[in-house]
Design a protein around this motif. Structure first.
Motif, PDB file in Angstrom:
ATOM      1  N   ARG A 108       1.760   7.209  -2.452  1.00  0.00           N
ATOM      2  CA  ARG A 108       2.556   5.806  -2.526  1.00  0.00           C
ATOM      3  C   ARG A 108       1.945   4.956  -3.580  1.00  0.00           C
ATOM      4  N   VAL A 109       2.684   4.406  -4.470  1.00  0.00           N
ATOM      5  CA  VAL A 109       1.951   3.516  -5.424  1.00  0.00           C
ATOM      6  C   VAL A 109       2.465   1.965  -4.784  1.00  0.00           C
ATOM      7  N   PRO A 110       1.686   1.100  -4.806  1.00  0.00           N
ATOM      8  CA  PRO A 110       1.949  -0.288  -4.427  1.00  0.00           C
ATOM      9  C   PRO A 110       2.706  -1.091  -5.311  1.00  0.00           C
ATOM     10  N   ALA A 111       3.680  -1.836  -5.094  1.00  0.00           N
ATOM     11  CA  ALA A 111       4.749  -2.398  -5.934  1.00  0.00           C
ATOM     12  C   ALA A 111       3.926  -3.341  -7.031  1.00  0.00           C
ATOM     13  N   ALA A 112       2.699  -3.833  -6.646  1.00  0.00           N
ATOM     14  CA  ALA A 112       1.918  -4.590  -7.616  1.00  0.00           C
ATOM     15  C   ALA A 112       1.446  -3.817  -8.754  1.00  0.00           C
ATOM     16  N   ARG A 113       1.485  -2.311  -8.712  1.00  0.00           N
ATOM     17  CA  ARG A 113       0.660  -1.513  -9.605  1.00  0.00           C
ATOM     18  C   ARG A 113       1.886  -0.743 -10.377  1.00  0.00           C
ATOM     19  N   LEU A 114       3.032  -1.159 -10.041  1.00  0.00           N
ATOM     20  CA  LEU A 114       4.253  -0.329 -10.747  1.00  0.00           C
ATOM     21  C   LEU A 114       4.327  -0.509 -12.310  1.00  0.00           C
ATOM     22  N   GLY A 115       3.723  -1.666 -12.656  1.00  0.00           N
ATOM     23  CA  GLY A 115       3.691  -1.868 -14.306  1.00  0.00           C
ATOM     24  C   GLY A 115       2.621  -1.224 -15.089  1.00  0.00           C
ATOM     25  N   GLU A 116       1.703  -0.639 -14.139  1.00  0.00           N
ATOM     26  CA  GLU A 116       0.448   0.172 -14.883  1.00  0.00           C
ATOM     27  C   GLU A 116       0.942   1.704 -15.216  1.00  0.00           C
ATOM     28  N   ASP A 117      -0.192   2.319 -15.917  1.00  0.00           N
ATOM     29  CA  ASP A 117       0.121   3.730 -15.994  1.00  0.00           C
ATOM     30  C   ASP A 117       0.120   4.482 -14.944  1.00  0.00           C
ATOM     31  N   ILE A 118       1.569   5.035 -14.341  1.00  0.00           N
ATOM     32  CA  ILE A 118       1.832   5.735 -13.171  1.00  0.00           C
ATOM     33  C   ILE A 118       0.777   6.844 -12.920  1.00  0.00           C
ATOM     34  N   GLU A 119       0.634   7.803 -13.773  1.00  0.00           N
ATOM     35  CA  GLU A 119      -0.367   8.822 -13.793  1.00  0.00           C
ATOM     36  C   GLU A 119      -1.924   8.384 -13.407  1.00  0.00           C
ATOM     37  N   LYS A 120      -2.232   7.300 -14.115  1.00  0.00           N
ATOM     38  CA  LYS A 120      -3.583   6.951 -13.706  1.00  0.00           C
ATOM     39  C   LYS A 120      -3.750   6.155 -12.362  1.00  0.00           C
ATOM     40  N   VAL A 121      -2.343   5.502 -11.919  1.00  0.00           N
ATOM     41  CA  VAL A 121      -2.487   4.825 -10.499  1.00  0.00           C
ATOM     42  C   VAL A 121      -2.440   6.109  -9.460  1.00  0.00           C
ATOM     43  N   VAL A 122      -1.610   6.958  -9.719  1.00  0.00           N
ATOM     44  CA  VAL A 122      -1.591   8.042  -8.925  1.00  0.00           C
ATOM     45  C   VAL A 122      -2.907   8.906  -8.702  1.00  0.00           C
ATOM     46  N   TYR A 123      -3.849   8.872  -9.618  1.00  0.00           N
ATOM     47  CA  TYR A 123      -5.046   9.620  -9.643  1.00  0.00           C
ATOM     48  C   TYR A 123      -5.936   8.719  -9.096  1.00  0.00           C
ATOM     49  N   SER A 124      -5.986   7.426  -8.969  1.00  0.00           N
ATOM     50  CA  SER A 124      -7.029   6.493  -8.218  1.00  0.00           C
ATOM     51  C   SER A 124      -6.387   6.350  -6.837  1.00  0.00           C
ATOM     52  N   GLU A 125      -5.235   6.428  -6.476  1.00  0.00           N
ATOM     53  CA  GLU A 125      -4.586   6.481  -5.260  1.00  0.00           C
ATOM     54  C   GLU A 125      -4.994   7.954  -4.400  1.00  0.00           C
ATOM     55  N   LEU A 126      -5.109   8.752  -5.188  1.00  0.00           N
ATOM     56  CA  LEU A 126      -5.384  10.167  -4.565  1.00  0.00           C
ATOM     57  C   LEU A 126      -6.993  10.077  -4.292  1.00  0.00           C
ATOM     58  N   GLU A 127      -7.470   9.634  -5.224  1.00  0.00           N
ATOM     59  CA  GLU A 127      -9.118   9.472  -5.094  1.00  0.00           C
ATOM     60  C   GLU A 127      -9.540   8.753  -3.896  1.00  0.00           C
ATOM     61  N   LYS A 128      -8.635   7.582  -3.413  1.00  0.00           N
ATOM     62  CA  LYS A 128      -9.073   6.641  -2.316  1.00  0.00           C
ATOM     63  C   LYS A 128      -9.101   7.624  -0.866  1.00  0.00           C
ATOM     64  N   GLY A 129      -8.274   8.752  -1.005  1.00  0.00           N
ATOM     65  CA  GLY A 129      -8.257   9.621   0.207  1.00  0.00           C
ATOM     66  C   GLY A 129      -9.268  10.426   0.577  1.00  0.00           C
ATOM     67  N   LEU A 130     -10.106  10.706  -0.398  1.00  0.00           N
ATOM     68  CA  LEU A 130     -11.229  11.669  -0.424  1.00  0.00           C
ATOM     69  C   LEU A 130     -12.384  11.322   0.596  1.00  0.00           C
TER      70      LEU A 130
END
Length: 216
Positions: free
Chosen positions: A12-34
């Motif tokens: 899940r990518v928050p609406a506020a971050r949709l304007g950023e590089d999606i791959e980098k956002v996905v990476y950071s969101e995955l890391e949050k769950g570790l």
């Protein structure tokens, strides 16, 4: 114990971050769950501890009533997969009267007091340590040790997964115990050698006594 695995998930990518590089956002969101929950691959269970790289990001999907966007993702991750009979390194986390808890990577394992030494171990509550009665070996919180996994009882959460350990076998436990074991072994060998010599000398003494009796 550590492996690189390929996994798939929806992120899940928050609406506020949709304007950023999606791959980098996905990476950071995955890391949050570790560390992530227990997974199973090829019959082995483990836990993801780090994201190595993002391999693929699919098209985003919107769920009604949810402000975020969900992306199908394939990624490579570092995983910790403990296995039975595996030798592991760790640090003593806490000392109890029934045994010690050892931190081995993401997991904590329990080494029962009967499995710490190849010796009778006693708990010293005043000094917070376990002591070997015959060898004088000591174990305290913070000590680095090597142990062997004997049992794994898997649960859905890593904090409830139970791992049993032993340090009774040679070359396990603290490094300094190896020297103690060598000295004990050398002492035992000298005692055996001394006993063997005395047994060989006894018949000679008996023969002399028998000869004296015959002369009489």
């Amino acid at each position: 114990m550590y492996y690189l695995i390929t996994a798939e998930d929806f992120v899940r990518v928050p609406a506020a971050r949709l304007g950023e590089d999606i791959e980098k956002v996905v990476y950071s969101e995955l890391e949050k769950g570790l560390p992530r929950g227990i997974f199973e691959i090829d019959g082995n269970k483990g836990v993801m501890v780090a994201i190595e790289k993002i391999d693929y990001v699919g098209e985003g999907k919107i769920i009604q009533g949810d402000g975020g966007v969900y992306f199908e993702v394939r990624f490579t991750a570092a995983a910790e997969i403990p296995t039975n009979l595996e030798c592991v390194k760790g640090f003593v986390k806490s000392i109890m009267d029934f045994g010690v808890f050892i931190e081995i990577g993401t997991f904590d394992g329990l080494c029962h007091i009967s499995q710490i030494f190849d010796d009778y171990g006693s708990y010293d509550g005043r000094n917070k340590m376990v002591v070997g009665k015959g060898t004088g070996k000591k174990l305290m919180a913070g000590d680095e040790v090597k142990a062997r996994i004997t049992t794994i009882s898997w649960k859905d959460d890593i904090f409830y997964t139970k791992i049993g350990l032993t340090m009774r076998q040679p070359y396990l436990g603290k490094d300094e115990w190896i020297e103690i074991d060598k000295k004990i072994h050398e002492k035992d060998e000298k005692m055996k050698e001394k006993e063997s010599k005395s047994q060989k000398e006894e018949p000679k003494g008996k023969e002399k006594d028998e000869k004296k009796e015959k002369k009489k």
